[in-house]
Design a protein around this motif. Sequence first.
Motif, short mmCIF file in Angstrom:
data_model
loop_
_atom_site.label_atom_id
_atom_site.label_comp_id
_atom_site.label_asym_id
_atom_site.label_seq_id
_atom_site.Cartn_x
_atom_site.Cartn_y
_atom_site.Cartn_z
N LEU A 178 0.80 -1.23 0.00
CA LEU A 178 0.00 0.00 0.00
C LEU A 178 0.84 1.28 0.00
CD1 LEU A 178 -3.06 -0.85 2.27
CD2 LEU A 178 -2.85 -0.89 -0.22
N GLY A 208 2.79 1.76 -2.33
CA GLY A 208 2.80 2.02 -3.77
C GLY A 208 1.44 2.47 -4.28
N LYS A 209 0.54 2.78 -3.37
CA LYS A 209 -0.76 3.35 -3.71
C LYS A 209 -0.80 4.74 -3.08
CE LYS A 209 -2.20 -0.55 -5.57
NZ LYS A 209 -0.93 -1.29 -5.44
N ARG A 210 -0.69 5.77 -3.91
CA ARG A 210 -0.50 7.13 -3.41
C ARG A 210 -1.71 8.02 -3.64
NH1 ARG A 210 4.63 8.21 -0.68
NH2 ARG A 210 5.48 6.09 -0.67
N SER A 231 1.28 7.65 0.87
CA SER A 231 0.67 6.32 0.91
C SER A 231 -0.74 6.41 1.47
CB SER A 231 1.50 5.39 1.80
OG SER A 231 0.75 4.24 2.16
N ILE A 286 -5.62 8.18 -7.50
CA ILE A 286 -4.61 7.37 -6.83
C ILE A 286 -3.52 7.09 -7.87
CG2 ILE A 286 -4.05 5.11 -5.85
CD1 ILE A 286 -5.65 6.74 -3.92
N ALA A 326 -0.55 4.61 -8.69
CA ALA A 326 -0.21 3.26 -8.23
C ALA A 326 1.02 2.72 -8.95
CB ALA A 326 -1.40 2.32 -8.46
N TYR A 327 1.90 2.08 -8.18
CA TYR A 327 3.08 1.42 -8.73
C TYR A 327 3.54 0.36 -7.73
CZ TYR A 327 5.01 5.22 -5.83
OH TYR A 327 5.26 6.12 -4.82
N ILE A 335 -8.72 3.85 -2.23
CA ILE A 335 -8.47 3.26 -3.55
C ILE A 335 -9.77 2.98 -4.28
CG2 ILE A 335 -7.47 1.28 -4.76
CD1 ILE A 335 -5.49 1.05 -2.39
N VAL A 362 -7.58 5.22 -10.61
CA VAL A 362 -6.21 4.76 -10.37
C VAL A 362 -5.39 4.90 -11.65
CG1 VAL A 362 -4.75 2.81 -9.72
CG2 VAL A 362 -6.98 3.14 -8.60
N GLY A 384 -1.83 3.99 -13.13
CA GLY A 384 -0.66 3.16 -12.88
C GLY A 384 0.58 3.72 -13.55
#
Length: 323
Positions: free
Chosen positions: A125, A127-129, A196, A220, A222-223, A272, A277, A279
Amino acid sequence: MDMWTKQLGWVALLLSTVTSFTISAQEVVASKVQSELPHTVIRLPNVHPGRDAVYAYAKTLLAESLRVTKAQYGTFELLVSDQETAQERQLRSLEHNMLDVTWSVTSKERERQFLPIRIPIMAGLFGKRALFVKAGDTRLKGVETLQDLQAFRAVLGYDWPDTKIFRANDIPVLETTYRASFRIVSEGFADMFPRSVMEIHEEAQDDTLSRDLVIDQNLIIAYPSPIFFFVSSDNQALANRITEGLLTLFETGKFQALLVANANFKQGMSLIEERTVIGIENPFLSEQSRLALEKFLPEFSASKPLEDFEATEMAVPVQVEKQ
């Protein structure tokens, strides 16, 4: 009382004495073995303000991994530094024997210098900004693609792997310290401060950090970016102990339960679900760490029964050897 009865009585008394002696001997041996195991003092970094719940979770998880390995490795105590320290300095402190364990977003470079325990302790998580933006700024509402996002400037830390990740995806980045990042956005020098989803709610409640900022309602970023426990490159024994402990907690379901019960985890998952999102790529993630994410992340799914967990399968990508 006849002779036969007396003999049976003596036999029973003898067996009772032998059994008692055997149990006592076993207890003495076990006690001696336990006393011969070392007592380990493990030094930890201090917490950044606004991240207390995430820190408490990581510290609890570490303590549990050490507790379930006491029989094999001995007792322990955790000693927290009295100074707040930036990420890179925490890692350097491992090599200079000033800290024994820290936890951090990983990268190929960090894994070359320090010893990672490749079990993602925050379920990926970090990597979920979600994004802090200036109050009243709604410009991100129209962003739907990476190309749209590249028109906005982020602010990130000097020594964070995320800074390189954003730049590798052609997102402009202004570098500064953690504390200054909030002010940089509120004063208009950057458009967003990516945080995060596990930490942004707590930071938003701290007015000394996030005054004049709000959490963007639209995006969000995400990476793939796991957080691992790290130890110094020459501390294989401690790496082995933490690995064994974490895998034991996974096998029993305690690891998953600790994370899923964390309020920050629940809030992060809801963030999220409610946003678009976008990516982006992380070219700085090692193949071993990518495999660890693929193996472990399904185990954190709330809809996946914990009894499906196979410890032997999970152990495959968890390399504690230095790259």
